[in-house]
Design a protein around this motif. Structure first.
Motif, PDB file in Angstrom:
ATOM      1  N   GLY A 362     -93.745  -3.427  19.729  1.00 28.65           N
ATOM      2  CA  GLY A 362     -93.569  -2.487  18.631  1.00 28.65           C
ATOM      3  C   GLY A 362     -92.590  -1.392  19.027  1.00 28.65           C
ATOM      4  N   GLY A 363     -92.755  -0.204  18.443  1.00 29.80           N
ATOM      5  CA  GLY A 363     -91.892   0.922  18.782  1.00 29.80           C
ATOM      6  C   GLY A 363     -90.541   0.878  18.099  1.00 29.80           C
ATOM      7  N   ILE A 364     -89.684   1.816  18.467  1.00 31.54           N
ATOM      8  CA  ILE A 364     -88.364   1.944  17.836  1.00 31.54           C
ATOM      9  C   ILE A 364     -87.435   0.817  18.261  1.00 31.54           C
ATOM     10  N   LYS A 365     -87.572   0.322  19.453  1.00 32.68           N
ATOM     11  CA  LYS A 365     -86.791  -0.760  20.062  1.00 32.68           C
ATOM     12  C   LYS A 365     -85.581  -0.218  20.827  1.00 32.68           C
ATOM     13  N   VAL A 366     -85.313  -0.844  21.960  1.00 26.96           N
ATOM     14  CA  VAL A 366     -84.224  -0.434  22.854  1.00 26.96           C
ATOM     15  C   VAL A 366     -82.878  -0.513  22.145  1.00 26.96           C
ATOM     16  N   MET A 367     -82.672  -1.563  21.347  1.00 21.82           N
ATOM     17  CA  MET A 367     -81.399  -1.750  20.662  1.00 21.82           C
ATOM     18  C   MET A 367     -81.058  -0.556  19.782  1.00 21.82           C
ATOM     19  N   ARG A 368     -82.026  -0.056  19.047  1.00 27.21           N
ATOM     20  CA  ARG A 368     -81.774   1.090  18.163  1.00 27.21           C
ATOM     21  C   ARG A 368     -81.436   2.342  18.978  1.00 27.21           C
ATOM     22  N   HIS A 369     -82.185   2.557  20.063  1.00 30.68           N
ATOM     23  CA  HIS A 369     -81.888   3.712  20.921  1.00 30.68           C
ATOM     24  C   HIS A 369     -80.452   3.638  21.444  1.00 30.68           C
ATOM     25  N   SER A 441     -99.093   6.442  18.967  1.00 31.70           N
ATOM     26  CA  SER A 441     -99.614   5.150  19.405  1.00 31.70           C
ATOM     27  C   SER A 441     -99.791   4.186  18.234  1.00 31.70           C
ATOM     28  N   SER A 442    -100.307   4.681  17.109  1.00 37.94           N
ATOM     29  CA  SER A 442    -100.511   3.819  15.934  1.00 37.94           C
ATOM     30  C   SER A 442     -99.186   3.374  15.345  1.00 37.94           C
ATOM     31  N   LEU A 443     -98.253   4.300  15.183  1.00 38.24           N
ATOM     32  CA  LEU A 443     -96.949   3.983  14.604  1.00 38.24           C
ATOM     33  C   LEU A 443     -96.144   3.061  15.512  1.00 38.24           C
ATOM     34  N   GLY A 444     -96.301   3.220  16.823  1.00 36.64           N
ATOM     35  CA  GLY A 444     -95.580   2.389  17.783  1.00 36.64           C
ATOM     36  C   GLY A 444     -96.324   1.135  18.181  1.00 36.64           C
ATOM     37  N   ASN A 445     -97.549   0.931  17.614  1.00 37.33           N
ATOM     38  CA  ASN A 445     -98.378  -0.243  17.946  1.00 37.33           C
ATOM     39  C   ASN A 445     -98.677  -0.334  19.433  1.00 37.33           C
ATOM     40  N   PHE A 472    -102.796   2.355   8.307  1.00 35.09           N
ATOM     41  CA  PHE A 472    -101.563   2.414   7.528  1.00 35.09           C
ATOM     42  C   PHE A 472    -100.360   2.622   8.444  1.00 35.09           C
ATOM     43  N   LEU A 473    -100.501   3.523   9.423  1.00 38.24           N
ATOM     44  CA  LEU A 473     -99.405   3.777  10.371  1.00 38.24           C
ATOM     45  C   LEU A 473     -99.083   2.528  11.184  1.00 38.24           C
ATOM     46  N   MET A 474    -100.127   1.781  11.578  1.00 40.15           N
ATOM     47  CA  MET A 474     -99.918   0.539  12.327  1.00 40.15           C
ATOM     48  C   MET A 474     -99.084  -0.449  11.509  1.00 40.15           C
ATOM     49  N   LEU A 475     -99.455  -0.604  10.234  1.00 35.50           N
ATOM     50  CA  LEU A 475     -98.729  -1.531   9.358  1.00 35.50           C
ATOM     51  C   LEU A 475     -97.295  -1.067   9.151  1.00 35.50           C
ATOM     52  N   LEU A 476     -97.133   0.228   8.975  1.00 37.70           N
ATOM     53  CA  LEU A 476     -95.812   0.821   8.758  1.00 37.70           C
ATOM     54  C   LEU A 476     -94.899   0.552   9.953  1.00 37.70           C
ATOM     55  N   GLY A 477     -95.420   0.800  11.160  1.00 34.72           N
ATOM     56  CA  GLY A 477     -94.637   0.585  12.375  1.00 34.72           C
ATOM     57  C   GLY A 477     -94.356  -0.883  12.635  1.00 34.72           C
ATOM     58  N   ARG A 478     -95.340  -1.722  12.378  1.00 37.21           N
ATOM     59  CA  ARG A 478     -95.209  -3.154  12.665  1.00 37.21           C
ATOM     60  C   ARG A 478     -94.165  -3.817  11.777  1.00 37.21           C
ATOM     61  N   LEU A 479     -94.096  -3.364  10.507  1.00 32.61           N
ATOM     62  CA  LEU A 479     -93.192  -4.006   9.543  1.00 32.61           C
ATOM     63  C   LEU A 479     -91.899  -3.234   9.352  1.00 32.61           C
ATOM     64  N   GLU A 480     -91.494  -2.470  10.377  1.00 32.01           N
ATOM     65  CA  GLU A 480     -90.183  -1.828  10.397  1.00 32.01           C
ATOM     66  C   GLU A 480     -89.974  -0.808   9.276  1.00 32.01           C
ATOM     67  N   LEU A 481     -90.999  -0.076   8.910  1.00 32.94           N
ATOM     68  CA  LEU A 481     -90.942   1.049   7.967  1.00 32.94           C
ATOM     69  C   LEU A 481     -90.444   0.681   6.572  1.00 32.94           C
ATOM     70  N   PHE A 482     -89.176   0.305   6.461  1.00 26.62           N
ATOM     71  CA  PHE A 482     -88.547   0.086   5.160  1.00 26.62           C
ATOM     72  C   PHE A 482     -89.281  -0.970   4.334  1.00 26.62           C
ATOM     73  N   THR A 483     -89.785  -2.005   5.006  1.00 22.79           N
ATOM     74  CA  THR A 483     -90.455  -3.102   4.311  1.00 22.79           C
ATOM     75  C   THR A 483     -91.631  -2.596   3.488  1.00 22.79           C
ATOM     76  N   VAL A 484     -92.381  -1.657   4.048  1.00 23.24           N
ATOM     77  CA  VAL A 484     -93.549  -1.098   3.367  1.00 23.24           C
ATOM     78  C   VAL A 484     -93.137   0.017   2.419  1.00 23.24           C
ATOM     79  N   LEU A 485     -92.282   0.925   2.899  1.00 23.10           N
ATOM     80  CA  LEU A 485     -91.946   2.120   2.126  1.00 23.10           C
ATOM     81  C   LEU A 485     -91.198   1.798   0.836  1.00 23.10           C
ATOM     82  N   ILE A 486     -90.360   0.761   0.863  1.00 23.59           N
ATOM     83  CA  ILE A 486     -89.583   0.441  -0.343  1.00 23.59           C
ATOM     84  C   ILE A 486     -90.491   0.029  -1.500  1.00 23.59           C
ATOM     85  N   ILE A 487     -91.637  -0.580  -1.170  1.00 24.88           N
ATOM     86  CA  ILE A 487     -92.582  -0.996  -2.201  1.00 24.88           C
ATOM     87  C   ILE A 487     -93.247   0.214  -2.856  1.00 24.88           C
TER      88      ILE A 487
END
Length: 496
Positions: A362-369, A441-445, A472-487
């Motif tokens: 999970g987390g932000i990912k090295v590539m994005r950093h 921890s929840s947002l970063g899984n 909710f934070l776990m789901l948000l972080g796991r599905l890359e934010l936009f996937t959930v928020l756009i809905i």
């Protein structure tokens, strides 16, 4: 554009059918160990599969086309439906009788977070423990297929780097068809799981423990069959080193594993994200190990207090905890929050790093950093040379401005929801350290957090509202934010 609800319901039915099949596997394990939960888990499987069959039956003859809108709904609601149905083995067996706690444990499993509300894990029936680990494994592979095959099509969170026409580690598809790509990744994932199970068994674990910990490691989940997690085997370093190796593999891009197995080693060595992922892990381990080693009063674990000169012990525990937090696996060999204040802050910072894109981490990912840092440094050049076009480059290829903006937006939203998450947990009564730790921890899984949610504690102390919020934070972080928020945006539901 009219929403194709029939295909959405049909896919949900298929997911329920698959979920029920996995429950039958857990019921089989329960029967082998005669733990008394076999009939309950079987009933949960039948109910789940029945709903799945009904959904598929009533939507037969659907239009076989999934567009972007349907894609977002399928991904988000798929995880929710899996989590809701996944509570049934806990509820029917009475292992976790409360709905809130059962849902928290389940969504923590499917999102591979590994945060638990169970006080005495070792008292749980074997079939339930196996189901708990399976939720990790299902969610972990789901995320791989999602990241490699689906998110690029939806243009989510900078994941376009996985698309065939964009630069990135998967610039060359494993196979032109998404289904074939998914099959190859599943095979690697399954193979790693079997390999770790065998090695852990040979190293001294029971077969049941080895199987469960392999499911949790490859998914970077962190559910253990022991109350003390991997600290239970602190006197068996080989078990911990084997787990470290597979945490590293699980936190790296699975496409690179495919390249390794097909002899394309140069692809791996040239990959920027993998290079920095490895460098970061080595650097952070050295820092943590030196701090632990030169603080003789640091309790390396609750079972084996640190004494001056225990270099191997300091190195192993530092390496294990760095690997567990960066890859968001969340296994623990010690309460790292009791080491030193510096290391508490240090590990809190690592919760925001994350593993590689295209991994189960999970987390932000090295590539994005990497891309954010590169773009930030190039701003100095752009300031001096206002008319120059200076693009960001990744893996020796130019990254489009659209992708860079997407990643910056992801980072801003991620930090914003971390702050909102902390505020909500603080409002619900958690102290400052527990609130920021639980949110990160929840947002970063990740799983283990700080304060009252530290590595040797669990999330059972959270109020019910806090458990739903963390879910909710776990789901948000796991599905890359936009996937959930756009809905959740009104624009999404407008007919276009």
């Amino acid at each position: 554009m009219k929403l194709n609800t029939r295909i959405i319901v049909h896919i949900m039915g298929l997911l329920l059918l698959c979920n029920g099949s996995f429950m039958l596997l857990a019921a089989f394990v329960s029967g082998i160990y005669k733990d008394g939960a076999t009939l309950d888990i079987t009933l949960a499987a039948i109910v789940t599969m029945l709903f799945g069959v009904m959904a598929m039956f009533y939507t037969r003859g659907h239009k076989k086309e999934v567009k972007r809108k349907e894609g977002y709904i399928v991904v988000t609601f798929g995880w929710i439906i899996m989590s809701i149905s996944g509570t049934l083995p806990y509820l029917f067996s009475g292992a976790i009788p409360e709905v809130t706690n059962a849902f928290f444990e389940t969504i923590s499993g499917y999102t591979t977070t590994g945060a638990s509300i169970i006080d005495d894990i070792e008292a749980m029936p074997e079939g339930i423990l196996f189901w708990r680990s399976l939720t990790h494994w299902i969610g972990g592979m789901g995320i791989i297929v999602l990241a490699i095959a689906i998110l690029p099509l939806l243009g989510i969170g900078g994941m376009q780097l996985f698309a065939a026409e964009a630069p990135g580690p998967a610039g060359d598809k494993l196979h032109p068809r998404i289904t074939d790509t998914a099959k190859r990744l599943w095979l690697i994932y399954f193979g790693y799981t079997v390999a770790e199970t065998i090695l852990l068994k040979l190293a001294g674990m029971s077969f049941f423990d080895a199987m469960n910990h392999s499911l949790a490691t490859l998914s970077t989940g962190g559910f253990s069959t022991k109350n003390a997690s991997l600290a239970y085997w602190n006197n068996q370093p080989l078990i911990q080193y084997i787990t470290i190796v597979f945490m590293f593999l699980a936190g790296s891009n699975f496409v690179l594993s495919y390249f390794a197995f097909t002899g394309k080693v140069q692809r791996i060595l040239k990959d920027e994200e993998f290079k920095y992922y490895t460098i970061f892990l080595i650097l952070f381990t050295i820092i943590a190990a030196l701090v632990v080693y030169f603080n003789a009063n640091v309790p390396v674990s609750d079972f084996h207090p640190m004494v001056s000169g225990e270099g191997e012990s300091a190195f192993r525990h530092a390496l294990f905890q760095v690997m567990a937090i960066v890859t968001t696996t969340g296994f623990v060999t010690a309460d790292f929050t009791s080491w030193t204040p510096f290391l508490t802050i240090f590990f809190f910072g690592l919760m925001f790093l994350g593993g590689s894109a295209g991994s189960t981490a999970g987390g932000i990912k090295v590539m994005r950093h990497l891309l954010i840092i590169k773009n930030g440094l190039l701003e100095f050049k752009r300031t001096l040379h206002t008319n120059a076009i200076i693009p960001v480059r990744y893996n020796e290829k130019t990254v489009s401005e659209h992708i860079v903006y997407n990643i910056i937006a992801f980072f801003v939203l991620y930090m914003l929801f971390f702050i909102i998450g902390s505020l909500v947990l603080g409002f619900l009564g958690l102290d400052f350290v527990s609130a920021i730790g639980g949110s990160a921890s929840s947002l970063g899984n990740v799983g283990p957090a700080l304060g009252s949610l530290n590595p040797v504690s669990n999330y059972n102390s959270l109020p019910d509202a806090g458990k739903w919020w963390c879910g909710f934070l776990m789901l948000l972080g796991r599905l890359e934010l936009f996937t959930v928020l756009i809905i959740l945006t009104p624009y999404f539901w407008k007919k276009t």
